[in-house]
Design a protein around this motif. Structure first.
Motif: not given
Lengths: 361, 361
Positions: A3-6, A27-32, A294, A299-300, A302, B20, B323, B336
């Motif tokens: 899984p790709l980390p934030p 962005a909500r999940l912390g990614f750029d 996701r 990621w799993p 939702g 943000r 996470w 995040l």
């Protein structure tokens, strides 16, 4: 893929509204997010950490995207196959993969794939010149719908052939490109199902949406659509079959025709988030945009159950000027794309009008 | 002010997680965002159309922000008053306004204002030197909480004074700055109310949240908090009184102490979106971030009723490394902030765990 980390960067090919809403979800999940788009001042670019303005075939641009991003996805199905394979050579995973893209880019391949995995479509035939176009109409029967095999969206690149004798002329008018001839579907409703598959092969299917088009452009969707359990099951089986057989990663939009006897035919597969899935933004806990992020991030998935009943309405062209009135409606959630010019028919935004689910009112 | 049309730019002072999440909400409504922050690679900058990296006192930076933005707001209450008045001179409206900011920046002004409009607080006294600090403790009674009048957050800049004799020493330890002495509140619960006021004077109040702190930092919020109608009414009256008397525009966070007899005291006013309002992202139709953007843009406010019960939990420092486990929980929505370094105690993100409202399960 782990899984790709934030904090990682997700690349998106395309800078329109779908890219923009994907970027917001990421962005909500912390990614750029890094956007590659040929367009200056694109809607998605204005909410992304990085933007590369270049053609999709631009070698340096693809190298820059691969340097920034750990995985790349796209917001439209007409991504050049060469760009996808180049990104792969540069060590950058692209999701959904090349096979899904190839199938979705060619209407003949698409329907052939569907039939080969037991999913029904209208009868169809391919043609590549005026003569074979006439023969195809003769085979399918008139009227038949002639569409270019590749490209075309929102009703562009397609024409009805009322009589076999018109086939050659319409073939010319469509630009003498390879075409598909499709038999008309005697459908009672247009439906769609949005579904996702994760990197580990998990699938998740949203409730059906009922869709209404005008002039070939989606006008509104109602979701969850009134549907029997049998119809919902049939749609779910179709979606899972498509996802599994294409070894798909990400969200898919599957456009369906419901026939009078309750059978579903697949009209089209969109290998991306889909306009008929916008209702999930305000009718589900995890919308199609987060679900896609996701999936491509490994990621799993939702949950996909509905939490509200939604009427999604597209704001086309100057309709978006009605934002002040819409903002005053308590049941109306507003989504605007930041496009500068409200040209007629252009998708400027959408609203989701929500009400409690039946039984919860 | 006429409602700000989509496509306009909203300025935000501050580049952290609140900025943000405000930027993401603004984008959904079709606005562009310009961030002014002294920090390179700030979380908000990565989702904004424009970023100006400069000190808040930087004249050229303020001029650039005023050139870009039609209205400016902020994500933290310690915005220099000079920056706000400079933006005003440059023709740029700042919301919430100077009066709200002045009251929120000084704990003595804040409590004096509240008492003057009939809103109860703990007993307090101001002091500006060791001698008056000792006198203030003698007046209020020990133990008393000594806080710097200005700045300080998450429990920083405050100390308990157990005996009047310690007052001088603690005054020195807090840096010999003007302080406030506060009587302890014999509270049974910490609650908060998030509310908004539009430019036209319309107010909207969210349900109460019940908050739990650890080491001065918010750990979790439960909302809607179990509360009698009388308690909810009392909170609403307090919020509306504060908003109205400050001629406030935007979202305010009001921290409350619930006493054993059911009376509410105001602990603190935050003139901005608030950590205890993060539950609204997954428990309301319009969350505090969109509500704030609506208010400062001169739009009508959205609905504030709860659609789900939410437990909001902050992810502090290395907790954010969880996470992958959190992403697998179906009831958990993840937010995040894109901060690069998970320093201990640092707010890296939060989760909203949602369940149906009581009576709808």
């Amino acid at each position: 893929m782990a899984p790709l980390p934030p904090g990682s960067t997700i690349g998106i090919l395309g800078g329109g509204q779908l890219g923009r809403m994907l970027a917001l979800a990421a962005a909500r999940l912390g990614f750029d997010v890094a956007i590659l788009t040929p367009e200056e001042d694109a809607p998605a670019a204005r909410v992304a950490a990085h933007t590369i303005v270049a053609d999709y075939a631009d070698e340096a641009a693809l190298a820059e995207l691969a340097r920034l991003a750990s995985v790349v996805t796209y917001e439209f199905e007409n991504v050049p196959a060469a760009a996808v394979s180049r990104l792969g050579e540069l060590g950058c995973q692209v999701a959904p993969g090349a096979r899904a893209l190839a199938v979705a880019q060619d209407r003949v391949q698409e329907k052939s794939f569907l039939n080969s995995v037991g999913v029904a479509t209208v009868a169809f035939a391919a043609a590549e010149d005026a003569e074979s176009a006439r023969a195809a109409v003769a085979k399918i029967g008139a009227p038949a719908l002639m569409k270019t095999r590749r490209e075309g969206y929102d009703g562009k690149g397609q024409r009805w052939v009322e009589h076999a004798a018109d086939a050659a002329r319409i073939f010319q008018e469509l630009g003498e490109r390879p075409v598909i001839l499709e038999a008309p579907a005697a459908f009672v409703r247009e439906l769609s199902v949005i579904a996702a598959r994760s990197r580990s092969g998990e699938t998740a299917v949203y409730p059906l949406a009922e869709n209404h088009h005008e002039n070939g452009i989606l006008r509104r969707s109602l979701a969850p659509a009134r549907a029997s359990a049998a119809l919902a099951d049939q749609a779910e089986r179709i979606a899972v079959q498509i996802l599994t057989r294409l070894d798909y990663v990400g969200v898919v939009g599957v456009e369906l025709f419901e026939l009078e006897d309750g059978q579903l035919l697949v009209n089209e597969i969109a290998p991306r988030v889909h306009n008929t899935g916008h209702w999930t933004q305000d009718g589900c806990e995890v919308d199609q945009f987060e679900q896609h992020i996701r999936a491509v991030a490994g990621w799993p998935l939702g949950p996909t159950h509905a939490t509200a009943e939604v009427e999604m309405m597209n704001l086309l062209g100057p309709e978006a000027h009605g934002w002040a009135r819409l903002a005053a409606e308590p049941e109306t959630r507003i989504h605007l794309y930041g496009k500068r010019e409200a040209k007629p028919g252009r998708k400027m935004g959408h609203v989701n009008r929500i009400r409690p689910l039946p039984g919860r009112r």
